[in-house]
Design a protein around this motif. Structure first.
Motif, PDB file in Angstrom:
ATOM      1  N   VAL A  36      14.338  11.980  -7.693  1.00 30.40           N
ATOM      2  CA  VAL A  36      15.345  12.947  -8.129  1.00 30.40           C
ATOM      3  C   VAL A  36      16.700  12.250  -8.035  1.00 30.40           C
ATOM      4  CG1 VAL A  36      16.426  15.178  -7.687  1.00 30.40           C
ATOM      5  CG2 VAL A  36      13.967  14.872  -7.248  1.00 30.40           C
ATOM      6  N   PRO A  37      17.367  12.008  -9.154  1.00 27.62           N
ATOM      7  CA  PRO A  37      18.665  11.326  -9.122  1.00 27.62           C
ATOM      8  C   PRO A  37      19.641  12.023  -8.174  1.00 27.62           C
ATOM      9  CG  PRO A  37      17.873  11.490 -11.370  1.00 27.62           C
ATOM     10  CD  PRO A  37      16.943  12.317 -10.537  1.00 27.62           C
ATOM     11  N   GLY A  38      20.329  11.237  -7.358  1.00 31.41           N
ATOM     12  CA  GLY A  38      21.290  11.783  -6.420  1.00 31.41           C
ATOM     13  C   GLY A  38      20.683  12.317  -5.143  1.00 31.41           C
ATOM     14  N   HIS A  39      19.347  12.181  -5.003  1.00 30.28           N
ATOM     15  CA  HIS A  39      18.651  12.685  -3.818  1.00 30.28           C
ATOM     16  C   HIS A  39      17.768  11.570  -3.260  1.00 30.28           C
ATOM     17  CE1 HIS A  39      16.585  15.562  -1.208  1.00 30.28           C
ATOM     18  NE2 HIS A  39      15.444  15.071  -1.634  1.00 30.28           N
ATOM     19  N   ARG A  40      17.617  11.498  -1.958  1.00 29.96           N
ATOM     20  CA  ARG A  40      16.766  10.495  -1.329  1.00 29.96           C
ATOM     21  C   ARG A  40      15.449  11.141  -0.882  1.00 29.96           C
ATOM     22  NH1 ARG A  40      18.120   6.125   1.677  1.00 29.96           N
ATOM     23  NH2 ARG A  40      18.881   5.304  -0.297  1.00 29.96           N
ATOM     24  N   THR A  41      14.348  10.596  -1.351  1.00 32.69           N
ATOM     25  CA  THR A  41      13.011  11.031  -0.946  1.00 32.69           C
ATOM     26  C   THR A  41      12.337   9.880  -0.223  1.00 32.69           C
ATOM     27  OG1 THR A  41      12.808  12.518  -2.848  1.00 32.69           O
ATOM     28  CG2 THR A  41      10.758  11.855  -1.760  1.00 32.69           C
ATOM     29  N   ILE A  42      11.626  10.190   0.860  1.00 34.39           N
ATOM     30  CA  ILE A  42      10.899   9.163   1.606  1.00 34.39           C
ATOM     31  C   ILE A  42       9.408   9.463   1.528  1.00 34.39           C
ATOM     32  CG2 ILE A  42      10.569   8.011   3.823  1.00 34.39           C
ATOM     33  CD1 ILE A  42      13.417   8.675   4.541  1.00 34.39           C
ATOM     34  N   LEU A  43       8.675   8.510   0.954  1.00 36.84           N
ATOM     35  CA  LEU A  43       7.220   8.593   0.826  1.00 36.84           C
ATOM     36  C   LEU A  43       6.580   7.683   1.869  1.00 36.84           C
ATOM     37  CD1 LEU A  43       4.432   9.026  -0.576  1.00 36.84           C
ATOM     38  CD2 LEU A  43       5.104   7.207  -2.183  1.00 36.84           C
ATOM     39  N   GLY A  44       5.713   8.227   2.703  1.00 38.54           N
ATOM     40  CA  GLY A  44       4.982   7.439   3.685  1.00 38.54           C
ATOM     41  C   GLY A  44       3.577   7.120   3.196  1.00 38.54           C
ATOM     42  N   ILE A  45       3.131   5.900   3.463  1.00 45.12           N
ATOM     43  CA  ILE A  45       1.762   5.486   3.149  1.00 45.12           C
ATOM     44  C   ILE A  45       1.126   4.983   4.447  1.00 45.12           C
ATOM     45  CG2 ILE A  45       0.290   3.953   1.798  1.00 45.12           C
ATOM     46  CD1 ILE A  45       2.511   3.765  -0.266  1.00 45.12           C
ATOM     47  N   VAL A  46       0.013   5.589   4.827  1.00 41.90           N
ATOM     48  CA  VAL A  46      -0.623   5.320   6.110  1.00 41.90           C
ATOM     49  C   VAL A  46      -2.076   4.931   5.889  1.00 41.90           C
ATOM     50  CG1 VAL A  46      -1.037   6.246   8.436  1.00 41.90           C
ATOM     51  CG2 VAL A  46       0.818   7.163   7.060  1.00 41.90           C
ATOM     52  N   GLY A  47      -2.618   4.177   6.807  1.00 39.24           N
ATOM     53  CA  GLY A  47      -4.033   3.832   6.769  1.00 39.24           C
ATOM     54  C   GLY A  47      -4.340   2.804   7.823  1.00 39.24           C
ATOM     55  N   ALA A  48      -5.602   2.632   8.132  1.00 35.58           N
ATOM     56  CA  ALA A  48      -6.031   1.652   9.123  1.00 35.58           C
ATOM     57  C   ALA A  48      -5.859   0.240   8.569  1.00 35.58           C
ATOM     58  CB  ALA A  48      -7.492   1.909   9.495  1.00 35.58           C
ATOM     59  N   PRO A  49      -5.897  -0.784   9.425  1.00 39.66           N
ATOM     60  CA  PRO A  49      -5.792  -2.166   8.939  1.00 39.66           C
ATOM     61  C   PRO A  49      -6.838  -2.456   7.860  1.00 39.66           C
ATOM     62  CG  PRO A  49      -5.607  -2.114  11.328  1.00 39.66           C
ATOM     63  CD  PRO A  49      -5.983  -0.725  10.903  1.00 39.66           C
ATOM     64  N   GLY A  50      -6.385  -3.025   6.742  1.00 37.98           N
ATOM     65  CA  GLY A  50      -7.286  -3.334   5.643  1.00 37.98           C
ATOM     66  C   GLY A  50      -7.456  -2.218   4.640  1.00 37.98           C
ATOM     67  N   SER A  51      -6.733  -1.118   4.807  1.00 32.42           N
ATOM     68  CA  SER A  51      -6.897   0.019   3.888  1.00 32.42           C
ATOM     69  C   SER A  51      -6.166  -0.170   2.571  1.00 32.42           C
ATOM     70  CB  SER A  51      -6.433   1.318   4.562  1.00 32.42           C
ATOM     71  OG  SER A  51      -5.057   1.238   4.884  1.00 32.42           O
ATOM     72  N   GLY A  52      -5.225  -1.118   2.508  1.00 32.80           N
ATOM     73  CA  GLY A  52      -4.508  -1.370   1.269  1.00 32.80           C
ATOM     74  C   GLY A  52      -3.109  -0.792   1.212  1.00 32.80           C
ATOM     75  N   LYS A  53      -2.529  -0.475   2.364  1.00 31.07           N
ATOM     76  CA  LYS A  53      -1.191   0.124   2.402  1.00 31.07           C
ATOM     77  C   LYS A  53      -0.131  -0.781   1.776  1.00 31.07           C
ATOM     78  CE  LYS A  53      -1.052   0.209   6.840  1.00 31.07           C
ATOM     79  NZ  LYS A  53      -2.357  -0.440   7.082  1.00 31.07           N
ATOM     80  N   SER A  54      -0.102  -2.035   2.235  1.00 33.76           N
ATOM     81  CA  SER A  54       0.923  -2.959   1.750  1.00 33.76           C
ATOM     82  C   SER A  54       0.768  -3.203   0.261  1.00 33.76           C
ATOM     83  CB  SER A  54       0.853  -4.285   2.511  1.00 33.76           C
ATOM     84  OG  SER A  54       1.090  -4.091   3.887  1.00 33.76           O
ATOM     85  N   THR A  55      -0.469  -3.371  -0.188  1.00 36.56           N
ATOM     86  CA  THR A  55      -0.709  -3.617  -1.615  1.00 36.56           C
ATOM     87  C   THR A  55      -0.237  -2.441  -2.455  1.00 36.56           C
ATOM     88  OG1 THR A  55      -2.603  -5.039  -1.142  1.00 36.56           O
ATOM     89  CG2 THR A  55      -2.480  -4.068  -3.345  1.00 36.56           C
ATOM     90  N   LEU A  56      -0.591  -1.219  -2.055  1.00 34.46           N
ATOM     91  CA  LEU A  56      -0.166  -0.055  -2.820  1.00 34.46           C
ATOM     92  C   LEU A  56       1.348   0.082  -2.789  1.00 34.46           C
ATOM     93  CD1 LEU A  56      -0.733   2.454  -4.474  1.00 34.46           C
ATOM     94  CD2 LEU A  56      -1.064   3.721  -2.338  1.00 34.46           C
ATOM     95  N   GLY A  57       1.954  -0.116  -1.613  1.00 29.38           N
ATOM     96  CA  GLY A  57       3.402  -0.024  -1.526  1.00 29.38           C
ATOM     97  C   GLY A  57       4.088  -1.004  -2.455  1.00 29.38           C
ATOM     98  N   GLU A  58       3.571  -2.238  -2.524  1.00 31.56           N
ATOM     99  CA  GLU A  58       4.144  -3.255  -3.402  1.00 31.56           C
ATOM    100  C   GLU A  58       3.960  -2.887  -4.871  1.00 31.56           C
ATOM    101  OE1 GLU A  58       2.111  -6.698  -2.059  1.00 31.56           O
ATOM    102  OE2 GLU A  58       3.255  -6.823  -0.187  1.00 31.56           O
ATOM    103  N   VAL A  59       2.800  -2.343  -5.212  1.00 27.61           N
ATOM    104  CA  VAL A  59       2.552  -1.913  -6.592  1.00 27.61           C
ATOM    105  C   VAL A  59       3.540  -0.827  -7.002  1.00 27.61           C
ATOM    106  CG1 VAL A  59       0.919  -0.667  -8.075  1.00 27.61           C
ATOM    107  CG2 VAL A  59       0.134  -2.592  -6.692  1.00 27.61           C
ATOM    108  N   LEU A  60       3.725   0.164  -6.137  1.00 29.94           N
ATOM    109  CA  LEU A  60       4.635   1.263  -6.455  1.00 29.94           C
ATOM    110  C   LEU A  60       6.066   0.764  -6.597  1.00 29.94           C
ATOM    111  CD1 LEU A  60       3.347   4.069  -4.037  1.00 29.94           C
ATOM    112  CD2 LEU A  60       2.741   3.710  -6.438  1.00 29.94           C
ATOM    113  N   ALA A  61       6.515  -0.036  -5.630  1.00 27.33           N
ATOM    114  CA  ALA A  61       7.899  -0.525  -5.673  1.00 27.33           C
ATOM    115  C   ALA A  61       8.135  -1.396  -6.893  1.00 27.33           C
ATOM    116  CB  ALA A  61       8.217  -1.293  -4.392  1.00 27.33           C
ATOM    117  N   SER A  62       7.151  -2.224  -7.245  1.00 26.21           N
ATOM    118  CA  SER A  62       7.282  -3.082  -8.417  1.00 26.21           C
ATOM    119  C   SER A  62       7.358  -2.259  -9.695  1.00 26.21           C
ATOM    120  CB  SER A  62       6.099  -4.055  -8.477  1.00 26.21           C
ATOM    121  OG  SER A  62       6.158  -4.850  -9.636  1.00 26.21           O
ATOM    122  N   ALA A  63       6.494  -1.256  -9.805  1.00 21.91           N
ATOM    123  CA  ALA A  63       6.446  -0.439 -11.018  1.00 21.91           C
ATOM    124  C   ALA A  63       7.703   0.404 -11.195  1.00 21.91           C
ATOM    125  CB  ALA A  63       5.218   0.462 -10.993  1.00 21.91           C
TER     126      ALA A  63
END
Length: 235
Positions: free
Chosen positions: A32-59
């Motif tokens: 939302v322009p002009g508004h800050r939203t924080i999305l959390g991604i959680v999971g156990a080691p090896g669940s793919g958190k970092s990969t998904l976070g990088e995909v989202l930020a890149s896209a």
């Protein structure tokens, strides 16, 4: 499609099967322009958190910044002082209060730029002030193991997240990924197996019990159109 996660607790949450393209669209809908939203991604080691976070930020390009909890690892010297280094990655080997304070600063948006730390796996140390988050960025994506833990300073994290996704790829898949990751950083197959089924598994069981606090529990399935996601950011 959905299935029971079997992570414990009552009742177990249902797991949504979806792909990266759909998750990029879901993340984009949070902007939302002009508004800050924080999305959390959680999971156990090896669940793919970092990969998904990088995909989202890149896209999402300049509309999103990825901030990892791993940047709040205590230093190796401090872990040695506390006799915790053999358990590095456990819930008490992070600066939880520092992470909470970062989230508060990110929500407040009263600073021109907030600098977050970055964990360098090649050094096994955090690098301070490595991730700039300008005030105008509308979406902050933060990923980590312990965002939904209810004890100590961690209990404050959930209230600072606008929404939170818990990744549940299935135990066999998660362990295969984790063993491969350990080996990619120089551990032998035996060492990788022992670590994945030892201290990492203890952490995973704790994390799994927190999934009931997430807004969504997700299994990311393959998607041909996101195999090589197109970056909107100009590089």
């Amino acid at each position: 499609m959905s299935r029971s996660s079997g992570t414990g607790g009552s009742p177990p949450p249902m797991v949504e099967e979806t792909d990266r393209a759909a998750l990029v669209a879901a993340a984009r809908s949070l902007i939302v322009p002009g508004h800050r939203t924080i999305l959390g991604i959680v999971g156990a080691p090896g669940s793919g958190k970092s990969t998904l976070g990088e995909v989202l930020a890149s896209a999402l390009g300049e509309q999103a910044v990825l901030v990892g909890l791993d940047g709040f690892h205590l230093s190796n010297a401090e872990l040695d002082r506390l006799n915790r280094r053999p358990r590095k990655g456990a819930v008490d080997t992070f600066d939880a209060a520092g992470y909470v304070n970062l989230l508060r600063r990110l929500r407040a948006r009263d600073e021109e730029v907030v600098y977050a730390s970055l964990f360098d796996r090649s050094l096994e140390e955090s690098i301070a002030c490595a991730v700039p988050v300008p005030r105008e960025v509308p979406l902050v994506i933060t990923e980590g193991n312990y965002l939904l833990v209810e004890d100590g300073p961690w209990a404050q994290v959930r209230g600072l997240l606008d929404t939170c996704w818990f990744l549940e790829p299935g135990e066999e898949t998660r362990l295969q990924r984790l063993i491969a990751r350990h080996m990619s950083y120089g551990r032998s197959a035996e060492e990788a197996y022992d670590r994945s089924h030892g201290s990492d598994q203890t952490n995973a069981e704790l994390i799994g019990r927190t999934g009931r606090r997430a807004d969504r529990v997700i299994c990311v399935v393959a998607s041909d159109d996101m195999a090589h996601p197109i970056k909107e950011r100009t590089t």
